[in-house]
Design a protein around this motif. Structure first.
Motif, PDB file in Angstrom:
ATOM      1  N   ARG A   1       0.841  -1.211   0.000  1.00 48.08           N
ATOM      2  CA  ARG A   1       0.000   0.000   0.000  1.00 48.08           C
ATOM      3  C   ARG A   1       0.870   1.252   0.000  1.00 48.08           C
ATOM      4  NH1 ARG A   1      -1.570   3.478   4.054  1.00 48.08           N
ATOM      5  NH2 ARG A   1      -3.493   4.641   3.645  1.00 48.08           N
ATOM      6  N   LEU A   2       1.888   1.263   0.842  1.00 50.12           N
ATOM      7  CA  LEU A   2       2.731   2.451   0.934  1.00 50.12           C
ATOM      8  C   LEU A   2       3.493   2.688  -0.367  1.00 50.12           C
ATOM      9  CD1 LEU A   2       4.099   2.178   4.592  1.00 50.12           C
ATOM     10  CD2 LEU A   2       2.248   3.620   3.702  1.00 50.12           C
ATOM     11  N   LYS A   3       3.984   1.609  -0.980  1.00 47.84           N
ATOM     12  CA  LYS A   3       4.693   1.781  -2.248  1.00 47.84           C
ATOM     13  C   LYS A   3       3.755   2.318  -3.320  1.00 47.84           C
ATOM     14  CE  LYS A   3       8.287   1.549  -2.948  1.00 47.84           C
ATOM     15  NZ  LYS A   3       9.341   2.554  -2.658  1.00 47.84           N
TER      16      LYS A   3
ATOM     17  N   GLN B   1       2.055   7.416  -6.492  1.00 47.43           N
ATOM     18  CA  GLN B   1       0.813   7.983  -7.053  1.00 47.43           C
ATOM     19  C   GLN B   1      -0.034   6.940  -7.769  1.00 47.43           C
ATOM     20  OE1 GLN B   1       3.969   9.813  -7.820  1.00 47.43           O
ATOM     21  NE2 GLN B   1       3.542  10.589  -5.761  1.00 47.43           N
ATOM     22  N   ILE B   2      -0.030   5.727  -7.239  1.00 43.24           N
ATOM     23  CA  ILE B   2      -0.916   4.688  -7.761  1.00 43.24           C
ATOM     24  C   ILE B   2      -2.214   4.773  -6.972  1.00 43.24           C
ATOM     25  CG2 ILE B   2      -1.262   2.199  -8.021  1.00 43.24           C
ATOM     26  CD1 ILE B   2       0.955   3.288  -9.852  1.00 43.24           C
ATOM     27  N   ASP B   3      -3.322   4.866  -7.700  1.00 43.00           N
ATOM     28  CA  ASP B   3      -4.621   5.038  -7.060  1.00 43.00           C
ATOM     29  C   ASP B   3      -5.197   3.671  -6.682  1.00 43.00           C
ATOM     30  OD1 ASP B   3      -6.909   6.158  -6.147  1.00 43.00           O
ATOM     31  OD2 ASP B   3      -7.708   6.689  -8.121  1.00 43.00           O
ATOM     32  N   LEU B   4      -5.134   3.338  -5.410  1.00 41.79           N
ATOM     33  CA  LEU B   4      -5.614   2.034  -4.941  1.00 41.79           C
ATOM     34  C   LEU B   4      -7.109   2.009  -4.690  1.00 41.79           C
ATOM     35  CD1 LEU B   4      -3.081   0.951  -2.165  1.00 41.79           C
ATOM     36  CD2 LEU B   4      -3.383  -0.064  -4.418  1.00 41.79           C
ATOM     37  N   TYR B   5      -7.669   3.151  -4.392  1.00 42.61           N
ATOM     38  CA  TYR B   5      -9.014   3.185  -3.821  1.00 42.61           C
ATOM     39  C   TYR B   5     -10.087   3.605  -4.821  1.00 42.61           C
ATOM     40  CZ  TYR B   5      -6.501   3.045   0.611  1.00 42.61           C
ATOM     41  OH  TYR B   5      -5.689   2.692   1.658  1.00 42.61           O
ATOM     42  N   THR B   6     -11.238   2.982  -4.695  1.00 39.77           N
ATOM     43  CA  THR B   6     -12.423   3.466  -5.391  1.00 39.77           C
ATOM     44  C   THR B   6     -12.891   4.732  -4.651  1.00 39.77           C
ATOM     45  OG1 THR B   6     -13.838   2.154  -3.970  1.00 39.77           O
ATOM     46  CG2 THR B   6     -13.100   1.113  -6.026  1.00 39.77           C
ATOM     47  N   LEU B   7     -13.925   5.359  -5.153  1.00 37.44           N
ATOM     48  CA  LEU B   7     -14.414   6.592  -4.522  1.00 37.44           C
ATOM     49  C   LEU B   7     -14.754   6.354  -3.050  1.00 37.44           C
ATOM     50  CD1 LEU B   7     -15.222   9.532  -4.734  1.00 37.44           C
ATOM     51  CD2 LEU B   7     -17.495   8.773  -5.493  1.00 37.44           C
ATOM     52  N   MET B   8     -15.425   5.251  -2.772  1.00 38.39           N
ATOM     53  CA  MET B   8     -15.779   4.937  -1.381  1.00 38.39           C
ATOM     54  C   MET B   8     -14.519   4.766  -0.523  1.00 38.39           C
ATOM     55  SD  MET B   8     -18.291   4.314   0.687  1.00 38.39           S
ATOM     56  CE  MET B   8     -19.742   3.525   0.054  1.00 38.39           C
ATOM     57  N   GLY B   9     -13.539   4.089  -1.068  1.00 36.52           N
ATOM     58  CA  GLY B   9     -12.289   3.869  -0.344  1.00 36.52           C
ATOM     59  C   GLY B   9     -11.540   5.164  -0.086  1.00 36.52           C
ATOM     60  N   LYS B  10     -11.608   6.064  -1.042  1.00 40.52           N
ATOM     61  CA  LYS B  10     -10.931   7.359  -0.857  1.00 40.52           C
ATOM     62  C   LYS B  10     -11.530   8.111   0.321  1.00 40.52           C
ATOM     63  CE  LYS B  10      -9.419   8.135  -5.541  1.00 40.52           C
ATOM     64  NZ  LYS B  10     -10.090   7.842  -6.750  1.00 40.52           N
ATOM     65  N   MET B  11     -12.847   7.987   0.464  1.00 37.32           N
ATOM     66  CA  MET B  11     -13.524   8.738   1.521  1.00 37.32           C
ATOM     67  C   MET B  11     -13.436   8.039   2.866  1.00 37.32           C
ATOM     68  SD  MET B  11     -16.803   9.764  -0.799  1.00 37.32           S
ATOM     69  CE  MET B  11     -17.805  10.271   0.559  1.00 37.32           C
TER      70      MET B  11
ATOM     71  N   GLY C   1      -6.675   3.873   6.562  1.00 35.07           N
ATOM     72  CA  GLY C   1      -5.301   4.360   6.668  1.00 35.07           C
ATOM     73  C   GLY C   1      -4.274   3.245   6.753  1.00 35.07           C
ATOM     74  N   GLY C   2      -4.661   2.041   6.393  1.00 34.22           N
ATOM     75  CA  GLY C   2      -3.689   0.952   6.343  1.00 34.22           C
ATOM     76  C   GLY C   2      -3.697   0.044   7.549  1.00 34.22           C
ATOM     77  N   TYR C   3      -4.780   0.033   8.305  1.00 31.04           N
ATOM     78  CA  TYR C   3      -4.834  -0.802   9.510  1.00 31.04           C
ATOM     79  C   TYR C   3      -5.608  -2.106   9.318  1.00 31.04           C
ATOM     80  CZ  TYR C   3      -2.673   3.061  11.903  1.00 31.04           C
ATOM     81  OH  TYR C   3      -1.784   4.026  12.280  1.00 31.04           O
ATOM     82  N   GLY C   4      -5.969  -2.400   8.086  1.00 29.12           N
ATOM     83  CA  GLY C   4      -6.626  -3.673   7.823  1.00 29.12           C
ATOM     84  C   GLY C   4      -8.068  -3.722   8.293  1.00 29.12           C
TER      85      GLY C   4
ATOM     86  N   GLN D   1      -1.771  -4.947   4.033  1.00 31.12           N
ATOM     87  CA  GLN D   1      -1.331  -6.094   4.836  1.00 31.12           C
ATOM     88  C   GLN D   1      -0.251  -6.901   4.128  1.00 31.12           C
ATOM     89  OE1 GLN D   1      -2.922  -6.741   8.064  1.00 31.12           O
ATOM     90  NE2 GLN D   1      -3.326  -4.626   7.489  1.00 31.12           N
ATOM     91  N   THR D   2       0.168  -6.451   2.963  1.00 28.25           N
ATOM     92  CA  THR D   2       1.011  -7.259   2.100  1.00 28.25           C
ATOM     93  C   THR D   2       2.429  -6.694   2.013  1.00 28.25           C
ATOM     94  OG1 THR D   2      -0.941  -7.805   0.786  1.00 28.25           O
ATOM     95  CG2 THR D   2       1.190  -8.171  -0.252  1.00 28.25           C
ATOM     96  N   LEU D   3       3.389  -7.553   2.274  1.00 29.83           N
ATOM     97  CA  LEU D   3       4.799  -7.167   2.167  1.00 29.83           C
ATOM     98  C   LEU D   3       5.399  -7.825   0.929  1.00 29.83           C
ATOM     99  CD1 LEU D   3       5.852  -7.588   5.910  1.00 29.83           C
ATOM    100  CD2 LEU D   3       4.915  -5.570   4.757  1.00 29.83           C
TER     101      LEU D   3
END
Ligand code: FES
Length: 131
Positions: free
Chosen positions: A53-55, A60-70, A74-77, A116-118
């Motif tokens: 997620r951090l990488k 500037q890779i957009d991981l989230y859909t609109l719902m996810g953006k809102m 913050g990365g806590y699973g 959650q992925t390394l």
């Protein structure tokens, strides 16, 4: 009493040892896993064990859909909105966590939560999978 000076024995045939030391001192190439973001057609390099997620966010890779953006956690699973599909290199990732096993129970085995992925090796990632 012969214990004056260095306690090391003189090295008469030190030439081979010097060569070994020089070889050990030569920096070995480190592995920097390549993460390919398929939809974005972008490849980034990461340190071994980098958080997917951090990488993605750093690059500037957009991981989230609109719902996810809102509403992402913050990365806590907790939210399950950072879901990605691994199209290649699943074996180069950390194993699924308990959180992922719960959140991705009905999803294909190739799906992961990016937070959650390394990453430990080359991998291809499809963001915002449609299934
Ligand atoms: S960011 Fe919420 S589960 Fe990954």
């Amino acid at each position: 009493m012969t214990q004056t000076g260095s306690q090391q024995e003189p090295q008469m045939d030190s030439q081979p040892e010097i060569q070994e030391t020089e070889q050990e001192a030569t920096p070995q190439p480190k592995s920097f896993p390549c993460i390919k973001f398929v939809k974005e057609d972008k490849e980034v390099f990461a340190a071994d064990g980098a958080n997917l997620r951090l990488k993605a966010l750093e690059n500037q890779i957009d991981l989230y859909t609109l719902m996810g953006k809102m509403m992402n956690c913050g990365g806590y699973g907790q939210c399950g909105t950072c879901i990605v599909e691994i199209s290649e290199g699943m074996e180069n990732l950390s194993p699924r966590t308990d959180v992922e096993n719960r959140k991705l129970k009905k999803k294909p085995e190739t799906y992961r939560l990016a937070c959650q992925t390394l990453v430990h090796g080359a991998v291809s990632v499809v963001t915002k999978p449609s299934k």
